[in-house]
Enzyme design. Sequence first.
Site: not given
Length: 588
Positions: A134-137
């Site tokens: 996950c990029g946001h993670c």
Amino acid sequence: FRSLGPLRHAQIPSDLCCVVGINFTMRRHRNARLIPLLIAACLFGSALVALPAARAENLSIEEIAEEAALKEEAGDFKDADEPDYHPESEEGSGEDAPIEPIDEKDVVVLTQDTFRDTIKKHQYALVEFYAPWCGHCQALAPEWAKAATALKASNPDILVAKVDATEQPDLGREFAVEGYPTIKWFVDGEALEYGGGRVEKEIVKWVKKKTGPPAPTIETVAELDALKASNGPLVVGYFAKLEGKGHEAFEGAARGADDVEFVQTTSSAVAKAAGLDKEGVVLLRTFEGEAESFTYNGAADDKEALKSWVKAEKVPPYVEFTEENQEAIFGSGIPLNIIVVAKPADMKKGSPVTKALRAAHAVAKGQAIFVLCDREGDAAEPIVEFFDIAKDAELPKVVAFHMTTTRKYFMPEGAVDEESLAAFAKGVVDGTVEAFFKSEAVPSGDDAKDGGVAVVVGKNFEEIVMDSKRDVLLEAYAPWCGHCKQLAPTWKKLAKRFKDIDSVVVAKIDATANEHAALAVEGFPTILLFPAGSKDKKPIQYSGDRSLKGLSEFIKKEAKVSFTLKQKAEELAEEEKADEAEAAKAAE
């Protein structure tokens, strides 16, 4: 994209989320190596529109992707008109920037085996449920690590942890993890919702407010000046003694305000520096480089009145639409956004547009967030796409969007000045300005029905669907939706079956091209029954199997006007059997 800050909980159409997310991703990561990934993201992003329905049907990722492919095949995707990008023109010749190591020494990794015992040892715990891909993670990781170190230094009993929900699926299910990252706040082992931000400062600020006094006490002007330097809204309460009903109301309001810092003082010197010459409350903020202060004049012991006042005064007259400001816009607690799309010259302080925004803010303070969007800026594309603003549209253009009702509003063409913008804002707030709903042209002649199915558009929705004398079963579909295409033959058979029942209407509406206040669509197809009689109540959503038999029984059960089908039972059974056989063949 559901995990993007406050948008995770906002009721925002999935198509807007896709446009915003992909647009910001493109502008953040301009690297040639990401182009294939972003193309795939665009394709999968379109499928997000159908995710709620997919969850209800337990569809696989492959089936969701198939629907997205059908949409692509139908030519339903639009090019974003991005300028040609040449990575070699960027500083560093387009190579990936070196990744700085993240010091996660104070972030505790939890698993199914260690979770409960570890949580029990701490009164407070902040836990991130993440996915490695996950990029946001990944963006959150360095902020999470810094926040963990800062919080451990201030209070060792505060645990900051993370759980790889892809490796610990049981924990993910237990805590209703539907998107990444999902953050949970635990107090004495009880899971609560986290309402803070995604950067170190905001995380630490939120946790300290939850674990310490809601309004810390300051005693010197230097402490006040340091807090004012952050430029965020600051609420200062001045009390002779930190007791009494007024002080209780102040602390109660502070406890419920996650995005505003509250402090209290008994020092007259601090109070004077904040603009108070007697006991009371003042809100300080900086806007356009100038310090502003607002004194509370309501009842000192009325917590709710104080909270409402803070909610109204914390928001500046307008906020520029940028990626950095999205939390201030979408997380303010005010669901109505009034947006002015303007030329770069209109963005300047003191321009006629900014003056108009100030005037409109004065009449709708606390009821709307005013947003100024630079049409030529990097962040404009989501707004332009969502409101379908033409490239050659006369600017400034004023639009509005209510995040709870998902309704759009358009200010009539003409001059945008203090009087007209204030009148539009007031009208949207009080309901005198009508919402805008898309509609195709009303079909006529043979086009009014498709194989016996009534064709509904936005403009004839009232006439057909809201007819109080009829029970109307409506399918909201998308032309590119594979499941809608599979349903089409059965839907026509259903219309044929009820063609002689005057009180029953079987209808369909292309929900990608038509809208109505009474139509709420979460996925495709959405099947709704609008019963005869009062149409003020919510329609009844059908969630059974999409067979001729199932749909027929649903109409019989929920219809308000009684009827009798003229066909014999044997004929009905034969039709249903043939329909089931066709469905099975199509599934194969």
